[in-house]
Motif scaffolding. Structure first.
Motif, short mmCIF file in Angstrom:
data_model
loop_
_atom_site.label_atom_id
_atom_site.label_comp_id
_atom_site.label_asym_id
_atom_site.label_seq_id
_atom_site.Cartn_x
_atom_site.Cartn_y
_atom_site.Cartn_z
N GLY A 59 40.46 57.75 42.60
CA GLY A 59 41.48 56.93 41.98
C GLY A 59 42.03 57.54 40.71
O GLY A 59 41.53 58.56 40.23
N MET A 60 43.07 56.90 40.21
CA MET A 60 43.76 57.41 39.02
C MET A 60 43.68 56.35 37.92
O MET A 60 43.51 55.17 38.19
CB MET A 60 45.22 57.68 39.37
CG MET A 60 45.40 58.75 40.44
SD MET A 60 44.96 60.38 39.84
CE MET A 60 46.56 60.96 39.30
N VAL A 61 43.82 56.82 36.69
CA VAL A 61 43.78 55.93 35.53
C VAL A 61 45.14 55.99 34.85
O VAL A 61 45.73 57.07 34.75
CB VAL A 61 42.66 56.37 34.55
CG1 VAL A 61 42.66 55.49 33.31
CG2 VAL A 61 41.31 56.35 35.23
N MET A 62 45.63 54.85 34.37
CA MET A 62 46.91 54.86 33.67
C MET A 62 46.74 55.55 32.32
O MET A 62 45.86 55.19 31.53
CB MET A 62 47.45 53.45 33.51
CG MET A 62 47.96 52.91 34.85
SD MET A 62 48.78 51.33 34.72
CE MET A 62 50.45 51.83 34.37
N LEU A 86 47.05 42.17 32.53
CA LEU A 86 46.62 41.54 33.78
C LEU A 86 45.57 42.42 34.42
O LEU A 86 45.83 43.59 34.72
CB LEU A 86 47.81 41.38 34.74
CG LEU A 86 48.91 40.39 34.37
CD1 LEU A 86 48.32 39.14 33.76
CD2 LEU A 86 49.96 40.99 33.48
N THR A 87 44.39 41.88 34.61
CA THR A 87 43.28 42.65 35.16
C THR A 87 42.25 41.71 35.77
O THR A 87 42.03 40.60 35.25
CB THR A 87 42.60 43.50 34.06
OG1 THR A 87 41.30 43.91 34.51
CG2 THR A 87 42.44 42.74 32.76
N PRO A 88 41.61 42.13 36.86
CA PRO A 88 40.56 41.28 37.44
C PRO A 88 39.38 41.08 36.49
O PRO A 88 38.55 40.22 36.72
CB PRO A 88 40.12 42.04 38.70
CG PRO A 88 40.90 43.30 38.76
CD PRO A 88 41.87 43.35 37.63
N GLY A 112 48.73 46.60 35.04
CA GLY A 112 47.98 47.80 35.37
C GLY A 112 48.16 48.13 36.84
O GLY A 112 48.43 47.25 37.66
N ARG A 113 48.05 49.40 37.13
CA ARG A 113 48.08 49.87 38.52
C ARG A 113 46.85 50.71 38.74
O ARG A 113 46.02 50.87 37.85
CB ARG A 113 49.32 50.73 38.76
CG ARG A 113 50.56 49.91 38.96
CD ARG A 113 50.94 49.89 40.43
NE ARG A 113 51.56 48.62 40.77
CZ ARG A 113 51.84 48.24 41.99
NH1 ARG A 113 51.58 49.03 43.01
NH2 ARG A 113 52.39 47.06 42.23
N TYR A 114 46.77 51.30 39.90
CA TYR A 114 45.72 52.26 40.16
C TYR A 114 44.34 51.67 39.92
O TYR A 114 44.12 50.47 40.06
CB TYR A 114 45.92 53.53 39.33
CG TYR A 114 47.33 54.02 39.32
CD1 TYR A 114 48.08 54.00 38.15
CD2 TYR A 114 47.94 54.45 40.48
CE1 TYR A 114 49.39 54.44 38.15
CE2 TYR A 114 49.24 54.89 40.48
CZ TYR A 114 49.98 54.87 39.31
OH TYR A 114 51.26 55.28 39.30
N ILE A 136 41.21 42.08 44.17
CA ILE A 136 41.92 43.24 43.63
C ILE A 136 43.30 43.33 44.27
O ILE A 136 43.42 43.26 45.48
CB ILE A 136 41.15 44.55 43.93
CG1 ILE A 136 39.66 44.39 43.64
CG2 ILE A 136 41.75 45.72 43.16
CD1 ILE A 136 39.29 44.30 42.21
N LEU A 137 44.30 43.46 43.45
CA LEU A 137 45.67 43.64 43.92
C LEU A 137 46.01 45.13 43.85
O LEU A 137 45.21 45.93 43.39
CB LEU A 137 46.62 42.82 43.04
CG LEU A 137 46.31 41.32 42.95
CD1 LEU A 137 47.12 40.68 41.84
CD2 LEU A 137 46.58 40.65 44.28
N THR A 138 47.22 45.46 44.29
CA THR A 138 47.63 46.86 44.14
C THR A 138 48.15 47.10 42.73
O THR A 138 48.36 48.22 42.30
CB THR A 138 48.71 47.24 45.16
OG1 THR A 138 49.81 46.36 45.00
CG2 THR A 138 48.17 47.14 46.58
N GLY A 139 48.38 46.01 41.99
CA GLY A 139 48.82 46.13 40.61
C GLY A 139 48.96 44.75 40.01
O GLY A 139 48.87 43.75 40.71
N GLY A 140 49.20 44.69 38.71
CA GLY A 140 49.25 43.40 38.02
C GLY A 140 50.59 42.67 38.14
O GLY A 140 50.74 41.57 37.61
#
Ligand code: 4FL
Length: 262
Positions: A59-62, A86-88, A112-114, A136-140
């Motif tokens: 995975g990648m980090v922003m 926005l984050t789980p 957030g993404r990734y 978990i979504l694909t993004g916020g």
């Protein structure tokens, strides 16, 4: 309410702005929804907003720099805005949090993404972390829309008479009773007669009882958090008595009394 969303997919918010009550609220200048592209603040040849995690792993980090620049820019236009990631991992969004946030004038919603956001952003640039649920979504982005939607309908004057007074559900820890509209008979199912009676005292009584039993059956956890009125306790007690009667009749004539079986 001024909503500033920081995202790498600002166009996702176009359809959100263009429909229904949200659209009307924007037209009436009750809310403003601006979606700012984090990539606009990225530097370098590829304008990348993410990178591989130190220490390895998938995975990648922003990246922190574009996010920090985007948050600083948004803060300039709305200095008093609360900065929410926005984050789980955040505190769970519910009607209480919606009520709490609806008192504010401006929010910066960071999507957030990734696999996540560089930890140094979370520590230094964020006032609050919010989750819309344990998944978990694909993004916020969708989480940001859900929050904006729930807050917008709480702004005075946004809901017309037709839609209003709905604020009750959940904030009062009780579900809404069933609702019916015309026709009074639909495919063999009739609307409860009391609702057609015009007797508003009886209608209110029916609705309260229908709300309570529905909450008990569907969401008993809510009822535990409700401050019950005397009338509501009496309704619950009446059910208890009715249920006891059924159990009592069973213990007299009960299972096995007729069949002699197990
Ligand atoms: C955000 C999930 C808020 C639940 C992936 C990125 C999320 C989320 N609530 N999933 N952000």
């Amino acid at each position: 309410m001024n909503f500033i969303v920081l995202t790498i997919f600002p166009r996702m918010f176009d359809p959100f702005r263009e429909h229904g009550i949200i659209r009307k609220a924007i037209e009436q200048q009750k809310i403003c929804v601006s979606a700012i592209d984090i990539r606009d603040f990225a530097t370098g040849k590829h304008r990348s907003t993410d990178d591989r995690p130190f220490g390895g792993g998938c995975g990648m980090v922003m990246k922190p720099e574009p996010l920090a620049a985007a948050i600083r820019s948004a803060t300039k236009t709305a200095p008093l805005a609360k900065k929410i990631l926005l984050t789980p991992q955040g505190r769970r969004f519910d009607q209480r949090v919606a009520n709490e946030l609806s008192a504010l004038n401006a929010l910066i919603l960071i999507c957030g993404r990734y696999e996540g956001v560089d930890e140094r952003i979370c520590q230094d640039f964020i006032d609050d972390e919010i989750s819309i649920g344990d998944y978990i979504l694909t993004g916020g982005e969708l989480a940001a829309m859900i929050i904006m939607d729930a807050l917008t309908r709480l702004i005075p004057g946004v809901l017309g008479d037709k839609e209003s007074a709905e604020k009750e559900t959940f904030s009062d820890n009780v579900l809404k009773h069933g609702q019916y509209t015309r026709p009074s008979s639909f495919e063999g199912q009739d609307v409860p007669g009391v609702l057609l009676s015009g007797n508003h005292q009886e209608i209110d009584k029916w609705r309260l009882e229908a709300s309570l039993i529905r909450t008990f059956l569907k969401r008993p956890d809510l009822l535990e958090n409700r401050a019950l009125s005397k009338e509501e306790i009496n309704i619950l007690k009446k059910w208890c008595i009715d249920i006891e009667k059924i159990i009592h009749s069973q213990s007299i004539h009960g299972p096995g009394a007729l069949s002699g079986g197990q």
